[in-house]
Design an enzyme around this catalytic site. Sequence first.
Site, mmCIF file in Angstrom:
data_model
loop_
_atom_site.group_PDB
_atom_site.id
_atom_site.type_symbol
_atom_site.label_atom_id
_atom_site.label_comp_id
_atom_site.label_asym_id
_atom_site.label_seq_id
_atom_site.Cartn_x
_atom_site.Cartn_y
_atom_site.Cartn_z
ATOM 1 N N GLY A 1 -9.603 -9.754 0.615
ATOM 2 C CA GLY A 1 -9.160 -10.690 1.651
ATOM 3 C C GLY A 1 -7.989 -11.581 1.268
ATOM 4 O O GLY A 1 -6.923 -11.098 0.916
ATOM 5 N N ARG B 1 0.815 -1.222 0.000
ATOM 6 C CA ARG B 1 0.000 0.000 0.000
ATOM 7 C C ARG B 1 0.851 1.276 0.000
ATOM 8 O O ARG B 1 0.401 2.312 -0.484
ATOM 9 C CB ARG B 1 -0.954 -0.004 1.205
ATOM 10 N N LYS C 1 -17.165 -19.056 3.766
ATOM 11 C CA LYS C 1 -18.538 -18.824 4.209
ATOM 12 C C LYS C 1 -19.470 -18.288 3.131
ATOM 13 O O LYS C 1 -19.222 -17.232 2.561
ATOM 14 C CB LYS C 1 -18.540 -17.844 5.375
ATOM 15 N N GLY D 1 -12.397 -5.065 2.236
ATOM 16 C CA GLY D 1 -13.827 -4.769 2.331
ATOM 17 C C GLY D 1 -14.352 -3.941 1.170
ATOM 18 O O GLY D 1 -15.468 -4.172 0.688
#
Length: 411
Positions: free
Chosen positions: A354, A36, A197, A377
């Site tokens: 992620g 970053r 998930k 996110g």
Amino acid sequence: MSYRCLDQAHMAGARALVRVDFNLPMKDGEVTDDTRLRAALPTIEALRAGGARIILLSHFDRPKGRPNPAMSLAAIVPALEKLLARPVAFASDCIGAAADAAVAALGPGDVLLMENVRFHPGEEADDPAFVQALADNGDFYVNDAFSTAHRAHASTEGLAHRLPAFAGEAMRRELDALEAALGSPTHPVLGVVGGSKVSTKLDLLNNLTRKLDALAIGGGMANTFLFANGVDVAESYCEKDLADTAREIMATAQAAGCELLLPLDVVVAERLEAGAPASVRNLDAIRPGERILDAGPRTVARLNAAMDAARTLIWNGPLGVFETPPFDKGTNAAARHAARLTKARKLIAVAGGGDTVAALHHAGAADDFTFVSTAGGAFLEWMEGKTLPGVAALQDQAAGLVSFAERANSE
Ligand code: 3PG
Ligand code: MG
């Protein structure tokens, strides 16, 4: 998508308030992954070349509106100085006397990093008084932090309404890539969604099935779909209470003409351990005590064939437990196939969110993808089809919904 870029900014001598995302992985006071930081360099260099005074704003971690020395951005300064090969000033607060003095000391081309904006409650509250206090130190605003664009905070959203606002270089590249992958892509478009998930990716799956021509489901979440189709998944991770939801997603996909690619075969083991004895099973042959830990070879071959037929690929989430070899095989093989096609200019491949970046690096495939997002996110919310406040604010301004000329005249 319409927003203004740095080539439209009047920079010389002006104070540029630049929102970056220096929420970096750190350990024992050292930066462990400087991706970053590197991402911010093109914008900093462009502003330096234009003679702007560069004021960097970022959050770090979640200090909840209070100063917290363990979350000071001062720790980032040495790594940034090294990458820029020049000194970087630091202000112990992002507003007030310390900030004013540090900004006043800047010459054209100088770089200043402000202390963590989240030390003030006004940041996350997008409080107008805090926005104004930040804005007082700038002549224009640059948002170069796509990875925080899902937050409607003072430094990510409020400032774009208060100062002339521009997308930085990293933001522009990210938005271009996302537009190419999902906004107005070249069809056929194939998606790969993995991870464990279903419950955290419902919005994402529902949005993608409406937009894509085909969607491959992998990782632990595929088990829930297999279970919903009557497969005995034995000891596999599975959200059995979501079987109805999985069936609804399958129905939505069918109605929308999106072909769902569920596993045809699987790799199982009794224990999740590096080097554990693993077997390939057909779906009707999973034995009691076994756990699905990776996609099988027929599944990967069919996915690779789907990539051959696609022109655009969008990827989020691994196909198996890639952190624990040999259960990285499926992800590695598919990622490398995507990389080869992209390198041969047969495919536009965009990935993010992620674990995805780590999985593609593990496969040695990340560098050949068209674009790999550093956002977590924000990338997921964008894949869900949600409006990202930080991006919307840049667009509003470009569309003339906010007029500085008017505001400046009335002040
Ligand atoms: C991230 O690391 O994903 C961004 O910096 C956003 O951080 P946040 O989730 O604390 O807002
Ligand atoms: Mg986060």
